[in-house]
Design an enzyme around this catalytic site. Structure first.
Site, PDB file in Angstrom:
ATOM      1  N   GLU A 148       0.875  -1.169   0.000  1.00 46.77           N
ATOM      2  CA  GLU A 148       0.000   0.000   0.000  1.00 46.77           C
ATOM      3  C   GLU A 148       0.916   1.225   0.000  1.00 46.77           C
ATOM      4  O   GLU A 148       1.819   1.323   0.846  1.00 46.77           O
ATOM      5  CB  GLU A 148      -0.867  -0.004   1.258  1.00 46.77           C
ATOM      6  CG  GLU A 148      -1.840   1.144   1.232  1.00 46.77           C
ATOM      7  CD  GLU A 148      -2.766   1.191   2.434  1.00 46.77           C
ATOM      8  OE1 GLU A 148      -2.783   0.255   3.242  1.00 46.77           O
ATOM      9  OE2 GLU A 148      -3.478   2.209   2.541  1.00 46.77           O
TER      10      GLU A 148
ATOM     11  N   ARG B 246       5.243 -12.733   9.628  1.00 44.87           N
ATOM     12  CA  ARG B 246       5.946 -11.511   9.263  1.00 44.87           C
ATOM     13  C   ARG B 246       7.269 -11.418  10.012  1.00 44.87           C
ATOM     14  O   ARG B 246       7.479 -12.056  11.034  1.00 44.87           O
ATOM     15  CB  ARG B 246       5.088 -10.271   9.487  1.00 44.87           C
ATOM     16  CG  ARG B 246       4.556 -10.068  10.869  1.00 44.87           C
ATOM     17  CD  ARG B 246       3.370  -9.088  10.866  1.00 44.87           C
ATOM     18  NE  ARG B 246       3.737  -7.756  10.474  1.00 44.87           N
ATOM     19  CZ  ARG B 246       3.095  -7.051   9.529  1.00 44.87           C
ATOM     20  NH1 ARG B 246       2.074  -7.556   8.888  1.00 44.87           N
ATOM     21  NH2 ARG B 246       3.469  -5.842   9.241  1.00 44.87           N
TER      22      ARG B 246
ATOM     23  N   LYS C   7       4.013   0.771   9.703  1.00 45.54           N
ATOM     24  CA  LYS C   7       4.174   1.999   8.925  1.00 45.54           C
ATOM     25  C   LYS C   7       3.584   3.202   9.654  1.00 45.54           C
ATOM     26  O   LYS C   7       4.077   4.319   9.505  1.00 45.54           O
ATOM     27  CB  LYS C   7       3.544   1.841   7.535  1.00 45.54           C
ATOM     28  CG  LYS C   7       4.477   1.094   6.592  1.00 45.54           C
ATOM     29  CD  LYS C   7       3.955   1.114   5.174  1.00 45.54           C
ATOM     30  CE  LYS C   7       2.899   0.052   5.012  1.00 45.54           C
ATOM     31  NZ  LYS C   7       2.397  -0.051   3.639  1.00 45.54           N
TER      32      LYS C   7
HETATM   33  P1  ATP Z   1       1.316  -1.819   7.969  1.00 41.35           P
HETATM   34  O1  ATP Z   1       0.345  -2.777   8.593  1.00 41.35           O
HETATM   35  O2  ATP Z   1       2.397  -1.361   8.853  1.00 41.35           O
HETATM   36  O3  ATP Z   1       0.666  -0.707   7.205  1.00 41.35           O
HETATM   37  P2  ATP Z   1       1.353  -3.601   5.824  1.00 41.35           P
HETATM   38  O4  ATP Z   1       1.706  -4.973   6.116  1.00 41.35           O
HETATM   39  O5  ATP Z   1      -0.097  -3.336   5.701  1.00 41.35           O
HETATM   40  O6  ATP Z   1       2.053  -2.675   6.869  1.00 41.35           O
HETATM   41  P3  ATP Z   1       1.689  -3.352   3.034  1.00 41.35           P
HETATM   42  O7  ATP Z   1       2.184  -2.214   2.249  1.00 41.35           O
HETATM   43  O8  ATP Z   1       0.258  -3.687   2.887  1.00 41.35           O
HETATM   44  O9  ATP Z   1       2.043  -3.055   4.537  1.00 41.35           O
HETATM   45  O10 ATP Z   1       2.580  -4.628   2.794  1.00 41.35           O
HETATM   46  C1  ATP Z   1       2.882  -5.124   1.521  1.00 41.35           C
HETATM   47  C2  ATP Z   1       3.267  -6.561   1.642  1.00 41.35           C
HETATM   48  O11 ATP Z   1       4.384  -6.715   2.492  1.00 41.35           O
HETATM   49  C3  ATP Z   1       2.144  -7.382   2.220  1.00 41.35           C
HETATM   50  O12 ATP Z   1       2.004  -8.567   1.468  1.00 41.35           O
HETATM   51  C4  ATP Z   1       2.582  -7.658   3.613  1.00 41.35           C
HETATM   52  O13 ATP Z   1       2.071  -8.870   4.068  1.00 41.35           O
HETATM   53  C5  ATP Z   1       4.112  -7.664   3.491  1.00 41.35           C
HETATM   54  N1  ATP Z   1       4.719  -7.265   4.740  1.00 41.35           N
HETATM   55  C6  ATP Z   1       4.508  -6.136   5.431  1.00 41.35           C
HETATM   56  N2  ATP Z   1       5.198  -6.136   6.576  1.00 41.35           N
HETATM   57  C7  ATP Z   1       5.887  -7.303   6.618  1.00 41.35           C
HETATM   58  C8  ATP Z   1       6.785  -7.897   7.559  1.00 41.35           C
HETATM   59  N3  ATP Z   1       7.115  -7.293   8.692  1.00 41.35           N
HETATM   60  N4  ATP Z   1       7.286  -9.111   7.255  1.00 41.35           N
HETATM   61  C9  ATP Z   1       6.971  -9.719   6.110  1.00 41.35           C
HETATM   62  N5  ATP Z   1       6.133  -9.218   5.194  1.00 41.35           N
HETATM   63  C10 ATP Z   1       5.588  -8.021   5.436  1.00 41.35           C
HETATM   64 MG    MG Z   2      -1.533  -3.647   4.276  1.00 42.31          MG
END
Ligand code: ATP
Ligand code: MG
Length: 554
Positions: free
Chosen positions: A35, A261, A271
């Protein structure tokens, strides 16, 4: 990417192997779906290496898709940074960049299809009421009084929502599934809401936006994704993922698989929290070298190969765990020990005068790497006045101290043996100058009379050395799991950045940003990509020479 980066294995790759063997799929298509509401971090790198790595190893495809359904929180700056970071990590997406927003027309059509099938309805409960009606884990939810509207009425109201005739929060479109499902996500989830926001891709075309769960599965199916890999918190959402695809007319059924994760000690990965650090100026931007962002690690001197290696070492499983910072650091240390040229820099200088050295600088040829002659050598000026590290001199010391001691000898790296003869102090008792003599028969060889000189210290010419700001970083938080603190800002380490005014050897004036050097005995450093210039050198310490984390007791 080099051949030496051997192919990893994990449960997802085993599923893919089985799907290819059984003929369920003939090729593999994954996607990385960030995102654009922040910069990518090391957790994302795990997902990137997994998704793009699979595509590479199976000669498949991996899309970069921006999951952009929250216009208020998203920004084109994030889109650009994400593209940049994915490329920098060494990956190329297949074809054009994808945006969920490319599918807004289609998504709208699928929503209409659900309404027509009696599987979606326009609800007018307030957000508070909706929460109350949803029930709890132990208690079934209640039906909204609007749940049984006619198809015609739903179509008409949804049209009004789309045309901007409904205020935000007054109506939403919900899937009609099961208010008593043990999975909360199945209790008539909202699939569209009204938002009068300008979208970075679609501008003001829409004032209704689809929700993540509705958008994600359809985007996957439209792109022909075979294996939709996400993190464990989406496990329950898999029911909704499958429900949506089962109930619309679409001829692709991707499967979702979840992995745990990445959590890293002494940092945060949310984020929202990273954004707060940036907006409250608690760090200097998303690419502050203390941040766990890809751009921060890059600016700090991490290489793409070291981050890929880290992702390989931590593996992919379904177990929640937290990785020690030392495992990330050992990856960069292993890389740079092999590949970083050596140089000399004095971080906390004290002056040395070689009293029996007169005349012009002598240019010494010093190897760039102790075991890699192919990395060549450079010229280092040896002059009458030098700097050494303050901590490398003592007036008195026992035998364990193998550096310079008054009346004793030490070797200057790549140069001669010197002996400290006398010192000069300022009125506060600080040593200002160490007067030495050098043995001009000791360049590249031991003293002829068999004197043993054990210690070797680094040094820089005072006449030709160049002043440099040197930034030393420590962990950003004082506790291993800052995300669990009531207020994560209160556990920021006030000493996470130390600025030193050092001196570096002249060859470093041309140091390229982000290109690492081992400063002899002090660690790995690179010129800062934002603040360093020929006029004012600034170096970041990427990592020390040895693991100091493991020893720190809490
Ligand atoms: P936040 O919840 O902090 O906004 P997010 O996981 O929603 O982070 P995205 O931009 O949606 O952030 O993540 C893109 C991809 O990266 C998704 O498939 C997510 O599962 C993966 N991802 C995000 N954080 C991690 C992590 N700490 N370890 C492994 N994969 C991750
Ligand atoms: Mg997300």
């Amino acid at each position: 990417m080099s051949e030496s980066e051997a192919r990893p294995t994990n449960f997802i790759r085993q599923i893919i192997d089985a799907d290819l063997a059984s003929g369920k799929h003939t090729s593999v298509h994954t996607r990385f779906p960030p995102e654009p509401n922040g910069y990518l971090h090391i957790g994302h790198a795990k997902s990137i290496c997994l998704n793009f790595g699979i595509a590479q190893d199976y000669q498949g495809q991996c899309n970069l898709r921006f999951d952009d359904t929250n216009p208020e929180k998203e920004d084109i700056e994030y889109v650009e940074s994400i593209k940049n970071d994915v490329n920098w990590l060494g990956f190329e997406w297949s074809g054009e960049i994808c945006y969920s927003s490319n599918y807004f027309d289609k998504l709208y059509g699928f929503a209409i299809e659900l309404i027509n099938k009696g599987l979606a309805y326009v609800d007018e409960l307030s957000p508070e009421q909706m929460r109350e009606y949803r029930g709890t884990l132990t208690e079934a939810g209640k039906h909204s009084p609007y749940r049984d509207r006619s198809v015609e009425e739903n179509l008409e109201l949804f049209e009004k929502m789309k045309n901007g005739e409904v205020e935000e929060g007054k109506m939403c479109l919900r899937a009609k599934i099961d208010m008593s499902s043990p999975f909360m996500v199945m209790r008539d989830p909202v699939i569209y809401r009204v938002r009068f926001a300008t979208h970075h891709q679609t501008g003001d075309k829409w004032c209704i936006y689809p929700m993540y769960d509705f958008t994600h599965c359809i985007s996957d199916a439209l792109e022909g994704i075979t294996h939709s890999i996400c993190t464990l918190e989406f496990m329950d959402n898999r029911r909704l993922y499958d429900w949506v695809l089962d109930n619309i007319t679409i001829d692709c059924q991707p499967r979702q698989y979840e992995f745990s994760r990445l959590n890293l000690e002494y940092t945060v990965m949310s984020k929202r929290k990273l954004n707060q650090l940036v907006t409250e100026n608690l760090v200097n931007g998303w690419d502050d070298p203390r941040m766990p962002t890809i751009s921060g690690l890059r600016r700090r001197g991490f290489t793409p190969a070291s981050i890929r290696e880290f992702c390989k070492r931590i593996g992919v499983t379904k177990q929640d765990n937290t990785i020690e910072m030392s495992s990330l650091e050992s990856c960069i240390r292993d890389d740079l020990n092999e590949n970083a040229p050596r140089a000399m820099a004095v971080l906390d200088p004290v002056k040395v005068v070689i009293e029996n050295f007169d005349g012009d600088a002598e240019m010494l040829d010093v190897a760039n790497h102790p075991n890699k002659p192919e990395m060549g050598s450079r010229q280092v000026p040896f002059t009458r006045e030098l700097y050494i590290e303050c901590e490398d001199f003592r007036e008195e010391a026992n035998k364990k101290y193998k550096r310079l001691v008054l009346g004793k000898e030490v070797r200057l790296r790549g140069a001669y043996v010197i002996k400290a003869e006398r010192i000069e102090k300022d009125e506060d008792g600080n040593i200002t100058t160490i007067f030495c003599t050098y043995d001009n028969e000791t360049l590249g060889k031991n003293p002829a009379d068999g004197r043993k000189v054990k210690g070797v210290i680094h040094w820089v010419s005072a006449e030709q050395g160049v002043p440099a700001e040197i930034r030393l970083y420590d962990r950003l938080f004082t506790v291993p799991n800052p995300g669990a603190a009531d207020d994560f800002v209160s556990v920021i380490n006030p000493e996470s950045l130390t600025v030193m005014n050092g001196v570096v050897e002249p060859s470093l004036v041309n140091a390229e940003a982000e290109k690492a050097f081992q400063f002899e005995r002090m660690g790995y450093f690179c010129a800062d990509s934002k603040d360093s210039s020929k006029e004012k050198l600034v170096f970041n310490r990427t990592v020390g020479l040895r693991d100091t984390w493991a020893k720190i007791g809490d």
